[in-house]
Design a protein around this motif. Structure first.
Motif, PDB file in Angstrom:
ATOM      1  N   ARG A   1     -19.572 -10.974  -6.634  1.00 20.95           N
ATOM      2  CA  ARG A   1     -19.702 -10.441  -5.272  1.00 20.95           C
ATOM      3  C   ARG A   1     -18.413  -9.776  -4.826  1.00 20.95           C
ATOM      4  O   ARG A   1     -18.424  -8.678  -4.259  1.00 20.95           O
ATOM      5  N   TRP A   2     -17.287 -10.429  -5.050  1.00 25.53           N
ATOM      6  CA  TRP A   2     -16.008  -9.871  -4.621  1.00 25.53           C
ATOM      7  C   TRP A   2     -15.729  -8.544  -5.319  1.00 25.53           C
ATOM      8  O   TRP A   2     -15.149  -7.632  -4.742  1.00 25.53           O
ATOM      9  N   ARG A   3     -16.162  -8.428  -6.572  1.00 30.55           N
ATOM     10  CA  ARG A   3     -15.970  -7.174  -7.302  1.00 30.55           C
ATOM     11  C   ARG A   3     -16.652  -6.013  -6.580  1.00 30.55           C
ATOM     12  O   ARG A   3     -16.095  -4.909  -6.506  1.00 30.55           O
ATOM     13  N   PHE A   4     -17.836  -6.245  -6.028  1.00 28.34           N
ATOM     14  CA  PHE A   4     -18.518  -5.196  -5.271  1.00 28.34           C
ATOM     15  C   PHE A   4     -17.755  -4.840  -4.002  1.00 28.34           C
ATOM     16  O   PHE A   4     -17.670  -3.664  -3.632  1.00 28.34           O
TER      17      PHE A   4
ATOM     18  N   LEU B   1     -11.062 -11.912 -11.329  1.00 30.66           N
ATOM     19  CA  LEU B   1     -11.138 -12.378  -9.939  1.00 30.66           C
ATOM     20  C   LEU B   1     -11.331 -13.882  -9.832  1.00 30.66           C
ATOM     21  O   LEU B   1     -11.144 -14.452  -8.756  1.00 30.66           O
ATOM     22  N   VAL B   2     -11.699 -14.509 -10.933  1.00 32.67           N
ATOM     23  CA  VAL B   2     -11.982 -15.944 -10.889  1.00 32.67           C
ATOM     24  C   VAL B   2     -10.725 -16.743 -10.556  1.00 32.67           C
ATOM     25  O   VAL B   2     -10.759 -17.671  -9.734  1.00 32.67           O
ATOM     26  N   SER B   3      -9.598 -16.394 -11.170  1.00 31.95           N
ATOM     27  CA  SER B   3      -8.366 -17.164 -10.950  1.00 31.95           C
ATOM     28  C   SER B   3      -7.922 -17.163  -9.489  1.00 31.95           C
ATOM     29  O   SER B   3      -7.669 -18.238  -8.923  1.00 31.95           O
ATOM     30  N   PRO B   4      -7.789 -15.990  -8.826  1.00 34.38           N
ATOM     31  CA  PRO B   4      -7.393 -16.047  -7.415  1.00 34.38           C
ATOM     32  C   PRO B   4      -8.399 -16.777  -6.536  1.00 34.38           C
ATOM     33  O   PRO B   4      -8.007 -17.434  -5.564  1.00 34.38           O
ATOM     34  N   ILE B   5      -9.683 -16.694  -6.874  1.00 30.86           N
ATOM     35  CA  ILE B   5     -10.691 -17.432  -6.098  1.00 30.86           C
ATOM     36  C   ILE B   5     -10.464 -18.932  -6.226  1.00 30.86           C
ATOM     37  O   ILE B   5     -10.425 -19.667  -5.229  1.00 30.86           O
ATOM     38  N   LEU B   6     -10.298 -19.413  -7.456  1.00 29.68           N
ATOM     39  CA  LEU B   6     -10.115 -20.846  -7.680  1.00 29.68           C
ATOM     40  C   LEU B   6      -8.809 -21.347  -7.073  1.00 29.68           C
ATOM     41  O   LEU B   6      -8.765 -22.436  -6.491  1.00 29.68           O
ATOM     42  N   ILE B   7      -7.756 -20.557  -7.211  1.00 29.30           N
ATOM     43  CA  ILE B   7      -6.473 -20.956  -6.621  1.00 29.30           C
ATOM     44  C   ILE B   7      -6.572 -21.001  -5.101  1.00 29.30           C
ATOM     45  O   ILE B   7      -6.070 -21.923  -4.450  1.00 29.30           O
ATOM     46  N   GLY B   8      -7.252 -20.024  -4.519  1.00 31.95           N
ATOM     47  CA  GLY B   8      -7.448 -20.020  -3.072  1.00 31.95           C
ATOM     48  C   GLY B   8      -8.228 -21.235  -2.608  1.00 31.95           C
ATOM     49  O   GLY B   8      -7.871 -21.885  -1.617  1.00 31.95           O
ATOM     50  N   PHE B   9      -9.301 -21.582  -3.339  1.00 35.22           N
ATOM     51  CA  PHE B   9     -10.079 -22.766  -2.998  1.00 35.22           C
ATOM     52  C   PHE B   9      -9.213 -24.023  -3.094  1.00 35.22           C
ATOM     53  O   PHE B   9      -9.274 -24.901  -2.226  1.00 35.22           O
TER      54      PHE B   9
ATOM     55  N   PHE C   1      -6.744  -8.539   1.538  1.00 38.75           N
ATOM     56  CA  PHE C   1      -7.074  -9.554   2.536  1.00 38.75           C
ATOM     57  C   PHE C   1      -8.311  -9.147   3.334  1.00 38.75           C
ATOM     58  O   PHE C   1      -9.160  -9.993   3.653  1.00 38.75           O
ATOM     59  N   ALA C   2      -8.440  -7.858   3.644  1.00 41.11           N
ATOM     60  CA  ALA C   2      -9.622  -7.388   4.373  1.00 41.11           C
ATOM     61  C   ALA C   2     -10.891  -7.653   3.572  1.00 41.11           C
ATOM     62  O   ALA C   2     -11.917  -8.072   4.130  1.00 41.11           O
ATOM     63  N   THR C   3     -10.836  -7.460   2.239  1.00 39.49           N
ATOM     64  CA  THR C   3     -12.030  -7.737   1.421  1.00 39.49           C
ATOM     65  C   THR C   3     -12.339  -9.229   1.385  1.00 39.49           C
ATOM     66  O   THR C   3     -13.509  -9.615   1.347  1.00 39.49           O
ATOM     67  N   VAL C   4     -11.303 -10.059   1.407  1.00 38.66           N
ATOM     68  CA  VAL C   4     -11.525 -11.511   1.396  1.00 38.66           C
ATOM     69  C   VAL C   4     -12.169 -11.954   2.716  1.00 38.66           C
ATOM     70  O   VAL C   4     -13.056 -12.817   2.730  1.00 38.66           O
ATOM     71  N   VAL C   5     -11.740 -11.358   3.816  1.00 36.35           N
ATOM     72  CA  VAL C   5     -12.343 -11.682   5.117  1.00 36.35           C
ATOM     73  C   VAL C   5     -13.829 -11.326   5.109  1.00 36.35           C
ATOM     74  O   VAL C   5     -14.676 -12.111   5.550  1.00 36.35           O
ATOM     75  N   VAL C   6     -14.157 -10.137   4.593  1.00 29.81           N
ATOM     76  CA  VAL C   6     -15.562  -9.728   4.504  1.00 29.81           C
ATOM     77  C   VAL C   6     -16.322 -10.697   3.591  1.00 29.81           C
ATOM     78  O   VAL C   6     -17.460 -11.094   3.889  1.00 29.81           O
TER      79      VAL C   6
ATOM     80  N   ALA D   1     -13.977  -0.689   3.490  1.00 32.72           N
ATOM     81  CA  ALA D   1     -14.816   0.462   3.145  1.00 32.72           C
ATOM     82  C   ALA D   1     -16.176   0.061   2.579  1.00 32.72           C
ATOM     83  O   ALA D   1     -17.141   0.823   2.665  1.00 32.72           O
ATOM     84  N   SER D   2     -16.281  -1.141   2.004  1.00 31.17           N
ATOM     85  CA  SER D   2     -17.574  -1.571   1.455  1.00 31.17           C
ATOM     86  C   SER D   2     -18.637  -1.657   2.546  1.00 31.17           C
ATOM     87  O   SER D   2     -19.839  -1.517   2.270  1.00 31.17           O
ATOM     88  N   LEU D   3     -18.199  -1.865   3.793  1.00 32.74           N
ATOM     89  CA  LEU D   3     -19.147  -1.974   4.905  1.00 32.74           C
ATOM     90  C   LEU D   3     -19.704  -0.621   5.330  1.00 32.74           C
ATOM     91  O   LEU D   3     -20.609  -0.562   6.168  1.00 32.74           O
ATOM     92  N   GLN D   4     -19.173   0.448   4.759  1.00 34.12           N
ATOM     93  CA  GLN D   4     -19.710   1.789   5.047  1.00 34.12           C
ATOM     94  C   GLN D   4     -20.916   2.119   4.176  1.00 34.12           C
ATOM     95  O   GLN D   4     -21.592   3.120   4.410  1.00 34.12           O
ATOM     96  N   ARG D   5     -21.184   1.263   3.194  1.00 30.00           N
ATOM     97  CA  ARG D   5     -22.266   1.514   2.242  1.00 30.00           C
ATOM     98  C   ARG D   5     -23.362   0.465   2.400  1.00 30.00           C
ATOM     99  O   ARG D   5     -23.163  -0.707   2.066  1.00 30.00           O
ATOM    100  N   PRO D   6     -24.544   0.860   2.895  1.00 29.29           N
ATOM    101  CA  PRO D   6     -25.640  -0.110   3.041  1.00 29.29           C
ATOM    102  C   PRO D   6     -26.013  -0.784   1.719  1.00 29.29           C
ATOM    103  O   PRO D   6     -26.381  -1.969   1.715  1.00 29.29           O
ATOM    104  N   ASP D   7     -25.913  -0.055   0.609  1.00 28.96           N
ATOM    105  CA  ASP D   7     -26.279  -0.660  -0.674  1.00 28.96           C
ATOM    106  C   ASP D   7     -25.314  -1.779  -1.047  1.00 28.96           C
ATOM    107  O   ASP D   7     -25.737  -2.828  -1.566  1.00 28.96           O
TER     108      ASP D   7
END
Length: 300
Positions: free
Chosen positions: A44-47, A60-68, A99-104, A189-195
Motif C-alpha cells: 500500500r505504501w508503495r502506491f 519499505l518493510v524495514s522502516p514500517i517495522l521499525i516505526g511500529f 512524512f506526508a505519505t505516512v500521514v496519508v 500527490a497520490s490523493l490527486q488520483r482516484p485510482d
C-alpha cells in the motif's frame, strides 16, 4: 486510566486459569499471518509513494517495522516520524514528502476500520459507547482526510493560504516554508488520483481483514467460539480506540475497548481479559523485537 478500567474488578485467579487452559499452538500461525499483513502494508505504501519514485515493496518493510517498534515503546507515536525519516535517508527522498505519505497511509488505516465498523453496525446493534467512539473517530479521520484531499487538489490555494498564514514570519524563513509546502504537496500527490485512492483503500481493507484473522486465530486458542465478524469488530473498535491518549503501543484503550466488545457477545470477563491481553502481546511483541533488531542491524 483505560488500563485501570481494564483491570478493574478482574478475578485474577479465573484469568490465570483461562491462560493455563489456552492452546498456544495457534500463536505461531497468528504471528505469521500478522507479518503477511505487514507485507501488504508495504505494498500500500508503495502506491502512495509513486509521486516520489518507484520503490520495491521489500525496501519499505524495514522502516514500517521499525516505526511500529518505536510506537510500541515510545510515547506520542514517534515511530511515525522515525519511519518517514529513515525512509527519506535510506532512499534519498524528501523526509517531509515521505512524512506526508505516512500521514496519508495512517489515515487509510482509520478509514478502513471505520468502514468495517459501519458495515457491522448495520447488522449488529452497538451500545452507546461504541457509537460514540466511532463518531469521534469518524470526525477525526474523515475530517482530516477531506482536509488533505482539498490541499492536494488545490495546490495554488494551499500555497496562497500558507503564504497568508506565515507572512508575519521573518523573510529569511520564507524560502524554507515554500520548499516545505512544495515537498508536502508532492507527498500528497497520490490523493490527486482516484485510482490510487481506490487501490490504497482496498489494500487497507485487506490489511485489516488480515489483522482480524490474527485475532480470530488467537481466539481459537481460547475457544471463544465467535464468528469472524465479531473478531473483525473487536479489531476495529480496539484499534480505533488507540487514537485516544494512551501508553506506548496503545496499551489501555486497546485492552479496555477490546474487552468490552467481547463482553457484548456473552464472552465472560475472565476469558475476555485473558484473550485481549494475549492478542495484544501477539500483535506488539514480535513486531517490536523484529523492528528493534532491524534498527540495530541498520546501525542508525
Amino acid at each position: 486510566m483505560f488500563l485501570a478500567l481494564f483491570l478493574y474488578r478482574v478475578d485474577f485467579g479465573q484469568m490465570v486459569q483461562v491462560l493455563q487452559k489456552a492452546n498456544y499452538l495457534y500463536i505461531a500461525p497468528a504471528i505469521l499471518v500478522y507479518f503477511i499483513g505487514v507485507w501488504f502494508r508495504a505494498v500500500r505504501w508503495r502506491f502512495l509513494l509513486q509521486s516520489l519514485g518507484k520503490f520495491p515493496s521489500h525496501h519499505l518493510v524495514s522502516p514500517i517495522l521499525i516505526g511500529f517498534a518505536l510506537n510500541n515503546i515510545l510515547p506520542a507515536r514517534v515511530g511515525i516520524l522515525v519511519r518517514a525519516y529513515l525512509f527519506g535517508m535510506w532512499e534519498g527522498t524528501s523526509k517531509i514528502a515521505s512524512f506526508a505519505t505516512v500521514v496519508v497511509d495512517q489515515l487509510f488505516d482509520g478509514l478502513a476500520l471505520l468502514f468495517f465498523l459501519g458495515v457491522i453496525a448495520i447488522f449488529v446493534p452497538l451500545p452507546v459507547w461504541a457509537k460514540a467512539t466511532a463518531l469521534v473517530s469518524a470526525i477525526i479521520f474523515v475530517g482530516f482526510f477531506i482536509l488533505l484531499l482539498v490541499l492536494a487538489l488545490s495546490p495554488r490555494l494551499t500555497r496562497w493560504l500558507v503564504g497568508k498564514l506565515t507572512r508575519w514570519l521573518p523573510q529569511r524563513w520564507q524560502p524554507r516554508i515554500s520548499d516545505g509546502v512544495n515537498m508536502t504537496l508532492n507527498g500528497l500527490a497520490s490523493l490527486q488520483r482516484p485510482d490510487r485512492i481506490a487501490i490504497a483503500f482496498f489494500l487497507s481493507l485487506l490489511v485489516w481483514a488480515i489483522e482480524a484473522a490474527v485475532y480470530y486465530i488467537v481466539a481459537l486458542s481460547f475457544g471463544l467460539g465467535q464468528p469472524f465478524y465479531v473478531m473483525l469488530l473487536v479489531t476495529s473498535i480496539s484499534n480505533i480506540a488507540i487514537t485516544l491518549p494512551s501508553l506506548p503501543g496503545g496499551i489501555g484503550p486497546f485492552e479496555y475497548f477490546g474487552k468490552q466488545t467481547l463482553i457484548l457477545f456473552a464472552v465472560s470477563e475472565a476469558v475476555a481479559t485473558a484473550y485481549v491481553a494475549v492478542v495484544h502481546i501477539v500483535v506488539l511483541l514480535p513486531v517490536t523485537l523484529v523492528g528493534l533488531g532491524l534498527l540495530a542491524l541498520k546501525r542508525v
